[in-house]
Design an enzyme around this catalytic site. Structure first.
Site, PDB file in Angstrom:
ATOM      1  N   PHE A 345       0.840  -1.200   0.000  1.00 26.14           N
ATOM      2  CA  PHE A 345       0.000   0.000   0.000  1.00 26.14           C
ATOM      3  C   PHE A 345       0.875   1.249   0.000  1.00 26.14           C
ATOM      4  CE2 PHE A 345      -2.335   3.368   2.012  1.00 26.14           C
ATOM      5  CZ  PHE A 345      -3.656   3.188   1.663  1.00 26.14           C
ATOM      6  N   LYS A 362      -0.875   5.603   7.705  1.00 29.62           N
ATOM      7  CA  LYS A 362      -0.648   4.767   6.531  1.00 29.62           C
ATOM      8  C   LYS A 362      -0.777   5.657   5.295  1.00 29.62           C
ATOM      9  CE  LYS A 362      -2.030   0.097   5.201  1.00 29.62           C
ATOM     10  NZ  LYS A 362      -3.060  -0.926   5.443  1.00 29.62           N
ATOM     11  N   ASP A 459      -5.431 -12.145   3.551  1.00 36.11           N
ATOM     12  CA  ASP A 459      -3.984 -11.919   3.715  1.00 36.11           C
ATOM     13  C   ASP A 459      -3.610 -11.975   5.197  1.00 36.11           C
ATOM     14  OD1 ASP A 459      -1.424 -11.536   2.771  1.00 36.11           O
ATOM     15  OD2 ASP A 459      -1.545  -9.353   2.849  1.00 36.11           O
TER      16      ASP A 459
END
Length: 657
Positions: A345, A362, A459
């Site tokens: 990401f 993030k 995941d």
């Protein structure tokens, strides 16, 4: 003799590419066996290659044939040549490839042979009309360009070329364009004509995604797969410019002066029109790309402008928006000293707000291929999910082309870090490990059964389990998660994403995923917590096998406690450890139907009286090679694919946060 064939095939495949002498043909020998194919199969193969060679002499660059009648020895073959190659050149390439493919893959019932003029493949299984993007074989020059050769302009134009090529009758497209305003580059795409336009677009897009990993900074590259090919070159390679050297020119009929004058008028007009179309196409595709980005941004903005309430879980969807200036200040303008990690990401940074609260930021990478989709997916999902064993999303920021997610800061990093560090692992006693196992199980149960939508994480791994100050686990990273409503609980995809070592076999091989895929990942995670070893690194150890096989061998020999991490030898309860090992082996069984649900897992973990079923040995985990697979799609995750000096099979892998 083999050397002579190498010289022959190199000439046929590469005579226009004097500047790329280091590039060579590529091949993949599939379903390799120590046993030679039967004489009947060899006879059918010879007949098939002869049929394909004959057909290529009079075809329009594509053909497929079968040879043999009984299913045991029946063989399927296909070829396609470059869209700008004439029949003579196509036939020469197929004839020489037919001879070479038997030389390089003598003991295989399935093989693929690539060179820039043609592709030839055969198999004992019917692959006609089926999209096949594995194996993906990259070829590139060794020169490293630190400025990043494959920039946004080149990417936009290659994506435009994909759209044109997939819709063309021959499924072939080529184009010249400028990058950085000064340098000419030449793009070429082609698909096998037995697949649909949509499948062609999917195949070519997957090849472009491969560029991000192998060739982003290369001056020229080529990526081959069984169903499509993509090339990016520094020199013109259209055969219109070089075919006169390959095929003796025929004497043209005499033209009268009127025809000659007409040609003199038409050719410049065509040139002007071609330049105008080129300029328009560049403008058009850039505009499409800008509109796509703007649309994504509006979708994300609209997502946060809605004031919706989840009645079942009482979650306010109107997430707080934090100004970019605040984030820049608390992370020191995304300084490396505040960086916690890097994933598919983007980067993750620690920040401290003015009131003293610690946060994790993030940041969506500007080069992230799937970043926007993962951003939307994670925000839409995690904002609706509230559970003590799921990481908490506090706010977000969408400003000045920045897309940021702000999470609670968890001081003990990830479970992967704890297990990887010998000192930290020694401090992680059995009671804490069992608490982590139970917490992950409760978080998964909530996703699978107790939240408003059924959520499949896809995941789950040690690096996506974060630990708070009391070492309580919190599942993170929902960018790849999928949701289902009602009774639906499984899906299928051609884009395999996730991490090698944690994927369930039905997902890695067939693209099938369900709640039982997450159960498999949980089983791997459970065995890692007990042993202190990581499955995806286990092959590199002296054991030469998977952690699952290693655990099974101990279990089947009634030596289960020998699997246990020695650092917890003084804090464990033997019965609890053995029970957890048995639960882990139940979770990693090959057949998804044999695996327990997460509700059953929690019941087994919490009860001392329940009788556990006996696990079945997992054939999927036995004897696999040491190659890694990403995310993105493998047709056979357990069998290595011999390739000429190239890594075997790669799947896109989301890197640890």
């Amino acid at each position: 003799m083999l050397y002579l064939w190498l010289l022959t095939i190199k000439f046929i495949c590469f005579f226009p590419f004097a500047y790329t002498e280091s590039l060579d043909y590529r091949y993949a020998c599939l379903d390799q066996s120590s046993d030679h194919p039967s004489p009947r199969y060899q006879t059918n193969l010879n007949d098939l290659l002869s049929l394909l060679s004959s057909h290529s002499a009079k075809s329009k660059g594509f053909g497929h044939r079968t040879s043999g009648f009984d299913e045991t020895n029946k063989i399927y073959g296909l070829y396609f040549c470059r869209g700008d190659a004439n029949a003579t050149l196509c036939n020469s390439c197929i004839e020489n490839s037919s001879k070479m493919i038997k030389q390089v893959c003598p003991n295989n019932v399935s093989a693929v042979f690539w060179c820039p003029f043609c592709l030839l493949r055969y198999s004992n299984k019917n692959f006609f009309g089926k999209l096949d993007i594995r194996p993906r074989i990259p070829m590139f020059d060794a020169t490293q360009n630190s400025t990043g050769e494959f920039d946004s302009d080149a990417r936009i134009l290659m994506n435009g070329l994909i759209d044109m090529g997939s819709e063309a009758p021959l499924m072939f497209g080529t184009h010249m364009f400028n990058i950085n305003g000064t340098q000419r580059r030449y793009g070429w795409v082609q698909c096998s004509r037995d697949i649909t336009s949509e499948e062609c677009r999917t195949c070519l897009s997957n090849m472009i995604q491969e560029v991000e990993k192998c060739c982003k900074e290369k001056r020229f590259w080529r990526i081959f797969s069984p169903s499509c090919v993509v090339m990016y070159e520094t020199q013109p390679f259209l055969l219109n410019d070089v075919q006169h050297d390959a095929v003796p020119p025929q004497k043209a009929p005499e033209k009268d002066e009127t025809k000659s004058l007409t040609l003199k008028i038409i050719i410049p007009v065509i040139g002007v029109v071609a330049v105008a179309l080129l300029v328009f196409s560049i403008y058009y595709y850039r505009r499409l790309e800008r509109k796509k980005v703007e649309k994504e941004m509006k979708n994300i903005d609209a997502m946060f402008s809605q004031d919706q309430t989840n009645n079942e879980e009482n979650v306010n969807m109107d997430l707080p928006m934090i100004p970019l200036s605040t984030i820049l200040k608390c992370t020191d303008n995304f300084s490396d000293k505040y960086k916690l990690g890097e994933g598919g990401f983007g980067g993750v940074y620690k920040g401290v707000l003015a009131d003293g609260r610690e946060i994790a930021v993030k940041r969506l990478s500007k080069t992230s291929v799937q970043g926007v989709e993962e951003f939307k997916n994670e925000v839409m999902l995690i904002a609706k999910l509230q559970h003590r064993n799921l990481v908490r999303l506090l706010a977000c920021c969408i400003e000045k082309k920045e897309k940021l997610l702000i999470y609670e800061y968890l001081p003990n990093s990830s479970l992967d870090v704890q297990l990887r560090d010998m000192v930290k692992a020694a401090l992680l006693n059995w009671k804490q490990r069992l608490n982590i196992i139970n917490g992950i199980a409760k978080g998964l149960l909530y996703l699978h059964e107790d939240s408003r939508l059924r959520v499949i994480h896809r995941d789950l791994k040690a690096s996506n389990v974060l630990l708070d100050h009391e070492m309580n686990p919190k599942i993170s990273d929902f960018g790849l998660a999928r949701t289902f409503g009602g009774d639906q609980g499984e899906g299928n995809t051609v884009r395999i994403v996730g991490t090698y070592g944690y994927m369930a076999p039905e997902y890695a091989i067939e693209g099938l995923f369900s709640v039982k895929s997450d159960v498999f990942s949980f089983g791997v995670l459970l065995l890692e917590i007990i042993s202190g070893k990581r499955n995806n690194k286990f092959y590199l150890s002296e054991h030469g096998q998977s952690l699952l096989t290693y655990a099974w061998n101990f279990w089947s020999e009634s030596k289960g406690l020998e699997l246990m991490d020695p650092s917890i030898a003084n804090s464990y309860d033997p019965s609890e450890v053995l029970k957890c090992i048995q639960i882990g082996l139940l979770c990693v069984q090959d057949n998804a139907a044999d695996r327990p649900t997460m509700s059953s897992v929690l019941q087994m973990l919490g009860s001392d009286n329940v009788t556990l079923p006996s696990p079945i040995c997992s054939a999927f985990s036995v004897g696999r090679a040491t190659n890694t697979i990403e995310g993105g799609t493998s047709s056979n995750a357990s069998a290595p694919v011999p390739v000429n000096d190239v890594n075997d099979i790669t799947l896109s892998e989301i890197m640890p946060r």
